[in-house]
Structure formats: C-alpha cells, structure tokens
Design a protein around this motif. Structure first.
Motif, PDB file in Angstrom:
ATOM      1  N   ARG A 126      33.562   9.360 -18.516  1.00 51.23           N
ATOM      2  CA  ARG A 126      33.461   8.877 -19.901  1.00 51.23           C
ATOM      3  C   ARG A 126      34.383   7.678 -20.124  1.00 51.23           C
ATOM      4  O   ARG A 126      34.016   6.735 -20.841  1.00 51.23           O
ATOM      5  N   VAL A 127      35.569   7.720 -19.537  1.00 47.40           N
ATOM      6  CA  VAL A 127      36.503   6.597 -19.657  1.00 47.40           C
ATOM      7  C   VAL A 127      35.876   5.323 -19.081  1.00 47.40           C
ATOM      8  O   VAL A 127      35.936   4.246 -19.688  1.00 47.40           O
ATOM      9  N   ALA A 128      35.258   5.456 -17.916  1.00 46.21           N
ATOM     10  CA  ALA A 128      34.619   4.302 -17.282  1.00 46.21           C
ATOM     11  C   ALA A 128      33.425   3.816 -18.091  1.00 46.21           C
ATOM     12  O   ALA A 128      33.190   2.596 -18.203  1.00 46.21           O
ATOM     13  N   GLU A 129      32.676   4.732 -18.673  1.00 39.00           N
ATOM     14  CA  GLU A 129      31.506   4.356 -19.472  1.00 39.00           C
ATOM     15  C   GLU A 129      31.904   3.515 -20.685  1.00 39.00           C
ATOM     16  O   GLU A 129      31.177   2.594 -21.081  1.00 39.00           O
ATOM     17  N   ILE A 130      33.033   3.810 -21.273  1.00 38.96           N
ATOM     18  CA  ILE A 130      33.504   3.042 -22.430  1.00 38.96           C
ATOM     19  C   ILE A 130      33.809   1.609 -22.029  1.00 38.96           C
ATOM     20  O   ILE A 130      33.620   0.673 -22.812  1.00 38.96           O
ATOM     21  N   GLY A 131      34.265   1.413 -20.799  1.00 41.46           N
ATOM     22  CA  GLY A 131      34.549   0.069 -20.317  1.00 41.46           C
ATOM     23  C   GLY A 131      35.903  -0.108 -19.669  1.00 41.46           C
ATOM     24  O   GLY A 131      36.214  -1.181 -19.128  1.00 41.46           O
ATOM     25  N   TYR A 132      36.731   0.927 -19.722  1.00 45.77           N
ATOM     26  CA  TYR A 132      38.050   0.827 -19.092  1.00 45.77           C
ATOM     27  C   TYR A 132      37.896   0.614 -17.589  1.00 45.77           C
ATOM     28  O   TYR A 132      37.020   1.205 -16.943  1.00 45.77           O
ATOM     29  N   GLN A 133      38.766  -0.212 -17.050  1.00 47.03           N
ATOM     30  CA  GLN A 133      38.727  -0.511 -15.621  1.00 47.03           C
ATOM     31  C   GLN A 133      39.942   0.022 -14.869  1.00 47.03           C
ATOM     32  O   GLN A 133      39.907   0.137 -13.650  1.00 47.03           O
ATOM     33  N   GLU A 134      41.001   0.303 -15.613  1.00 47.72           N
ATOM     34  CA  GLU A 134      42.221   0.835 -14.999  1.00 47.72           C
ATOM     35  C   GLU A 134      42.660   2.093 -15.738  1.00 47.72           C
ATOM     36  O   GLU A 134      42.425   2.222 -16.941  1.00 47.72           O
ATOM     37  N   VAL A 135      43.297   2.990 -15.016  1.00 47.20           N
ATOM     38  CA  VAL A 135      43.873   4.181 -15.635  1.00 47.20           C
ATOM     39  C   VAL A 135      45.289   4.367 -15.111  1.00 47.20           C
ATOM     40  O   VAL A 135      45.627   3.945 -14.008  1.00 47.20           O
ATOM     41  N   GLU A 136      46.084   5.006 -15.941  1.00 46.89           N
ATOM     42  CA  GLU A 136      47.447   5.388 -15.561  1.00 46.89           C
ATOM     43  C   GLU A 136      47.521   6.906 -15.658  1.00 46.89           C
ATOM     44  O   GLU A 136      47.286   7.477 -16.727  1.00 46.89           O
ATOM     45  N   PHE A 137      47.826   7.555 -14.551  1.00 45.31           N
ATOM     46  CA  PHE A 137      47.846   9.011 -14.528  1.00 45.31           C
ATOM     47  C   PHE A 137      49.097   9.557 -15.200  1.00 45.31           C
ATOM     48  O   PHE A 137      50.146   8.912 -15.244  1.00 45.31           O
ATOM     49  N   ALA A 138      48.962  10.803 -15.695  1.00 42.74           N
ATOM     50  CA  ALA A 138      50.091  11.590 -16.192  1.00 42.74           C
ATOM     51  C   ALA A 138      49.809  13.025 -15.782  1.00 42.74           C
ATOM     52  O   ALA A 138      49.456  13.874 -16.593  1.00 42.74           O
ATOM     53  N   GLY A 139      49.947  13.302 -14.499  1.00 41.84           N
ATOM     54  CA  GLY A 139      49.580  14.592 -13.933  1.00 41.84           C
ATOM     55  C   GLY A 139      48.250  14.499 -13.206  1.00 41.84           C
ATOM     56  O   GLY A 139      47.398  13.660 -13.552  1.00 41.84           O
ATOM     57  N   TYR A 140      48.050  15.373 -12.225  1.00 41.54           N
ATOM     58  CA  TYR A 140      46.858  15.307 -11.365  1.00 41.54           C
ATOM     59  C   TYR A 140      45.961  16.534 -11.481  1.00 41.54           C
ATOM     60  O   TYR A 140      44.936  16.608 -10.809  1.00 41.54           O
ATOM     61  N   PHE A 141      46.329  17.497 -12.302  1.00 42.26           N
ATOM     62  CA  PHE A 141      45.456  18.602 -12.690  1.00 42.26           C
ATOM     63  C   PHE A 141      44.879  19.369 -11.496  1.00 42.26           C
ATOM     64  O   PHE A 141      43.704  19.708 -11.457  1.00 42.26           O
ATOM     65  N   ASN A 142      45.738  19.614 -10.522  1.00 40.94           N
ATOM     66  CA  ASN A 142      45.410  20.454  -9.361  1.00 40.94           C
ATOM     67  C   ASN A 142      44.399  19.839  -8.402  1.00 40.94           C
ATOM     68  O   ASN A 142      43.926  20.519  -7.481  1.00 40.94           O
ATOM     69  N   TYR A 143      44.065  18.565  -8.578  1.00 36.10           N
ATOM     70  CA  TYR A 143      43.239  17.868  -7.598  1.00 36.10           C
ATOM     71  C   TYR A 143      44.140  17.202  -6.564  1.00 36.10           C
ATOM     72  O   TYR A 143      45.264  16.793  -6.865  1.00 36.10           O
ATOM     73  N   THR A 144      43.633  17.073  -5.361  1.00 39.62           N
ATOM     74  CA  THR A 144      44.396  16.366  -4.344  1.00 39.62           C
ATOM     75  C   THR A 144      44.274  14.861  -4.582  1.00 39.62           C
ATOM     76  O   THR A 144      43.308  14.398  -5.203  1.00 39.62           O
ATOM     77  N   PRO A 145      45.208  14.089  -4.078  1.00 37.36           N
ATOM     78  CA  PRO A 145      45.091  12.630  -4.210  1.00 37.36           C
ATOM     79  C   PRO A 145      43.799  12.094  -3.604  1.00 37.36           C
ATOM     80  O   PRO A 145      43.185  11.177  -4.153  1.00 37.36           O
TER      81      PRO A 145
END
Length: 290
Positions: A69-88
């Motif tokens: 959804r973030v990408a659909e809006i048009g954002y191209q970059e993200v800054e993480f604040a936690g990884y929610f139990n997913y591996t890198p």
C-alpha cells in the motif's frame, strides 16, 4: 503504543531476526534528492520517503500488504522502525519486488550496545545507508555531561558503522533544545561528535515545537543533516498531516538544496487513519515546489 515502548519492542525484534551473513550491499555515495540545478520555485522532491512508525499498527498486522500500500501511494523510500519478526532477507525481497529502497532504519540504542555487529549485518542485507538512534532515555539526559557521554558513544558507534560501510545518525525530539546548565544540549551533541562519523536526522516538527528555526542549523552545519522527518504542526503545536499545518517546508527545503537534506521521510506519530494520513502527506509533497 508510545515510541519508547515501541522502540524497546522493536529492539527485541531486531535482535531476534538478525542475519548471520551479510550480502555485501554497501551504500553508494549520496546524491541530492532535490533538483538542485532548477531555478528557485521550480524545484521538487524527486524521492519521497515514509517512516514506517507511522503505519506500525498496520505493519503489526500484515507487513507485505502494508509495504504494498505504501508503494501504491507513490513512496519510493522507507525508514524502518522494527522488523516485525521477518528476517532481513525476507524484507529485502519484499522491498525489491515493490521497487522500494530502505536507506535508513531506527534502532534503539540498546541494540547497538548489545550486539552492534549483528545490527550492522542486518543493515547491510537491507541496504540501509543510515543506522539512526531515535531517542534517549530521560534518566540519561539530565546534565550536559550526560550528553557528552552520549556523544562519546555516538562517535564510537559511528566509527564502527563507517567501517561497515554504513553511516550512524541521531534523530532529535524537542528535549534536546531545552536549556541545560545554560546551554542547548543539541548544540553540545553537534560540537562533541565527529562530523564525519555522526550525522543528524532533523525532525522538522520537533525542532519547531521546541521553538527553534531549522534553517540556522542547516546553514551553520553543512553536511550534518542528510535526513529529515517531514511532519507538520498547527499554530497550537498539534501534529497534523504534512500540508495541514503552519511549517513552511518550501522555505526549509530551498535552504537545503545541494548541501544538506537527501532523504525526506514523512512521519505522523498518532494518525487516526494511517493510510489516509500518509496519502495526504505524499500528495502535498509531490506537488510542492521550492
């Protein structure tokens, strides 16, 4: 969930999902994200980012769908604040699939103290160029000597980050601008840290909330402020979506062209509707000229 509790939780998630083998994704040299060669009044942000803390409730429910959804809006970059139990590696696959990059991450200082090497390995896998400490506990920021001790840690972490091909940075709130012993602690942090090892992520809401103008800092410390949080404030200091408040972003961004800000992350600490909020902020910034 407040930021302090969230960061402590995120720190646990970070250490629980750290990669053991880095993929060697060293950051490339930074280039300005603003069209610095264009005439004043016609420049625009070419890449708009999002601090994922803004959509943390959605990330906790469904990380892949939220990033989509973030990408659909048009954002191209993200800054993480936690990884929610997913591996890198899993997160990197999601980002690559969506055409997103993650140049920065917020990491609680406890993670750097507990396992700096593992934190840097994760950063390398995800392509983070910046590892950002976002907050300092009140009991460790009572005196100027407290801040000087933090500056020593920042320099030490910055040296380790640089050796790993990553840049260390610090994100401000408002408390760093409240005078301590007749000095501004933020100024002490800037003076006591190595400009090459420690960059600053300038939160435009919090510095304004504290009664300071960001432009003198941009002018006085060229090259220190390569990232910023873009969040707006009303006349009575309430946090609102970007473009709904009184902060003159065009004025600030015009000052930073070519010498300072290179990553612009939208953030809202407590949005009523996270997706509607980030859409409004994106649409405002996409049409902004400076």
């Amino acid at each position: 969930m407040n930021r302090r509790h969230f960061l402590r939780t995120a720190g646990g998630l970070t250490l629980g999902s750290l990669a053991t083998i880095a993929l060697g994704c060293r950051p490339s040299d930074e280039t300005s994200q603003a069209a610095s060669g264009a005439p004043a009044g016609t420049r625009r942000l070419e890449r708009i980012g999002l601090q994922l803390y803004t959509v943390r409730t959605l990330m906790a429910q469904n990380v892949p769908r939220t990033l989509e959804r973030v990408a659909e809006i048009g954002y191209q970059e993200v800054e993480f604040a936690g990884y929610f139990n997913y591996t890198p590696q899993e997160l990197r696959q999601m980002l690559d699939h969506l055409g997103l990059s993650a140049p920065a991450t917020h990491v609680p200082y406890q993670a750097l103290e507990a396992n700096l090497e593992a934190t840097l390995e994760t950063a390398q896998v995800l392509g983070h160029r910046y590892v950002v400490v976002p907050w300092l506990p009140p009991e460790q920021r009572q005196t100027l000597d407290d801040y000087r001790r933090w500056a020593e840690r920042f320099n030490r972490w910055g040296e380790a980050c640089k050796a790993a091909g990553v840049q260390f940075a610090y994100h401000n709130h408002d408390f760093e601008f409240a005078p301590v012993e007749e000095q501004i602690p933020y100024d002490v942090l800037l003076a006591e840290t190595d400009a090459d090892l420690v960059k600053m992520e300038l939160d435009l809401y919090w510095i304004t909330y504290a009664g300071h103008d960001p432009i003198p800092y941009l002018q006085q410390y060229p090259g220190r402020f390569l990232l910023c949080h873009v969040k707006d404030m009303t006349a009575d200091r309430q946090m609102v979506d970007v473009g709904q408040g009184t902060i003159d972003f065009a004025r600030i961004f015009a000052q930073a062209v070519g010498t300072q800000l290179q990553h612009y992350f939208v953030e809202h600490d407590q949005p009523e509707d996270p997706l509607a909020s980030i859409r409004r902020s994106y649409e405002y910034l996409a049409q902004l000229r400076f």
